[in-house]
Motif scaffolding. Structure first.
Motif, PDB file in Angstrom:
ATOM      1  N   UNK A  49       0.959  -1.320   0.000  1.00 17.70           N
ATOM      2  CA  UNK A  49      -0.046  -0.457  -0.083  1.00 17.70           C
ATOM      3  C   UNK A  49       0.569   1.396   0.041  1.00 17.70           C
ATOM      4  N   UNK A  50       1.922   1.377   0.441  1.00 17.47           N
ATOM      5  CA  UNK A  50       3.070   2.510   0.929  1.00 17.47           C
ATOM      6  C   UNK A  50       3.232   2.458  -0.416  1.00 17.47           C
ATOM      7  N   UNK A  51       3.909   1.076  -1.376  1.00 17.53           N
ATOM      8  CA  UNK A  51       4.318   1.619  -2.796  1.00 17.53           C
ATOM      9  C   UNK A  51       3.813   2.564  -3.722  1.00 17.53           C
ATOM     10  N   UNK A  52       2.209   1.382  -3.396  1.00 21.67           N
ATOM     11  CA  UNK A  52       0.539   2.086  -4.033  1.00 21.67           C
ATOM     12  C   UNK A  52       0.461   3.585  -4.175  1.00 21.67           C
ATOM     13  N   UNK A  53       0.278   4.481  -3.291  1.00 26.32           N
ATOM     14  CA  UNK A  53       0.121   5.456  -2.987  1.00 26.32           C
ATOM     15  C   UNK A  53       1.855   6.233  -2.920  1.00 26.32           C
ATOM     16  N   UNK A  54       2.766   5.896  -3.233  1.00 28.35           N
ATOM     17  CA  UNK A  54       3.968   6.906  -3.567  1.00 28.35           C
ATOM     18  C   UNK A  54       3.652   6.704  -5.645  1.00 28.35           C
ATOM     19  N   UNK A  55       3.443   5.616  -5.862  1.00 27.76           N
ATOM     20  CA  UNK A  55       3.349   5.445  -7.452  1.00 27.76           C
ATOM     21  C   UNK A  55       2.538   6.631  -7.539  1.00 27.76           C
ATOM     22  N   UNK A  56       1.560   6.665  -6.839  1.00 29.63           N
ATOM     23  CA  UNK A  56       0.119   7.107  -7.220  1.00 29.63           C
ATOM     24  C   UNK A  56       0.162   9.067  -7.163  1.00 29.63           C
TER      25      UNK A  56
END
Length: 147
Positions: free
Chosen positions: A108-115
């Motif tokens: 979820x952290x990586x998804x948020x950063x990428x978005x």
């Protein structure tokens, strides 16, 4: 840093061939991407956040695209689409897939950063395009009230 900027230039040039950018504009598209990547590295180097660095470098890419489009009489997308290539969060997408496979709880952290990074790219292009549309109207933008 110079090697990364040169690499960004050549990657944008190669990507421009894939996008069928006319040959006379490929060098300009490469320049756009290289300048955007240079400012991104500079801003990261002075400890600006990744989101703000991406936004400001995306604004510069879009600004270069708008200027080149008007000077060279070509569509803006010929310069902006290839020019944002170095800013696209490919490593973030890889981290998402890797995290999902490892089930390490960071997905979820990586998804948020990428978005966030992808959103900053889109927002920067929209902001610069809106500013150009507001202040630099062309003949085709003129609306006549025919009442």
């Amino acid at each position: 840093m110079l090697i990364q900027v040169i690499g960004a230039f050549f990657s944008v040039v190669a990507f421009s061939f894939l996008l069928h950018v006319p040959r006379k504009y490929i060098i300009w598209a490469g320049f756009t991407g290289a300048v955007g990547w240079w400012i991104y590295l500079f801003l990261i180097g002075i400890n600006l956040s990744v989101a703000m660095s991406t936004f400001l470098s995306g604004c510069l890419v879009s600004l270069c695209g708008q200027i080149f489009a008007r000077v060279l009489k070509a569509p803006v997308t010929i310069f902006v689409i290839p020019g944002i290539l170095p800013l696209v969060p490919g490593a973030g997408m890889f981290r998402i897939a890797h995290s999902v496979i490892r089930s390490d709880g960071m997905t979820s952290y990586y998804i948020i950063q990428t978005l966030i990074v992808a959103g900053m790219i889109a927002l920067s292009i929209m902001v610069v395009d809106s500013i150009f549309r507001l202040f630099l109207k062309t003949k085709g933008d003129c609306h006549v009230d025919r009442r």
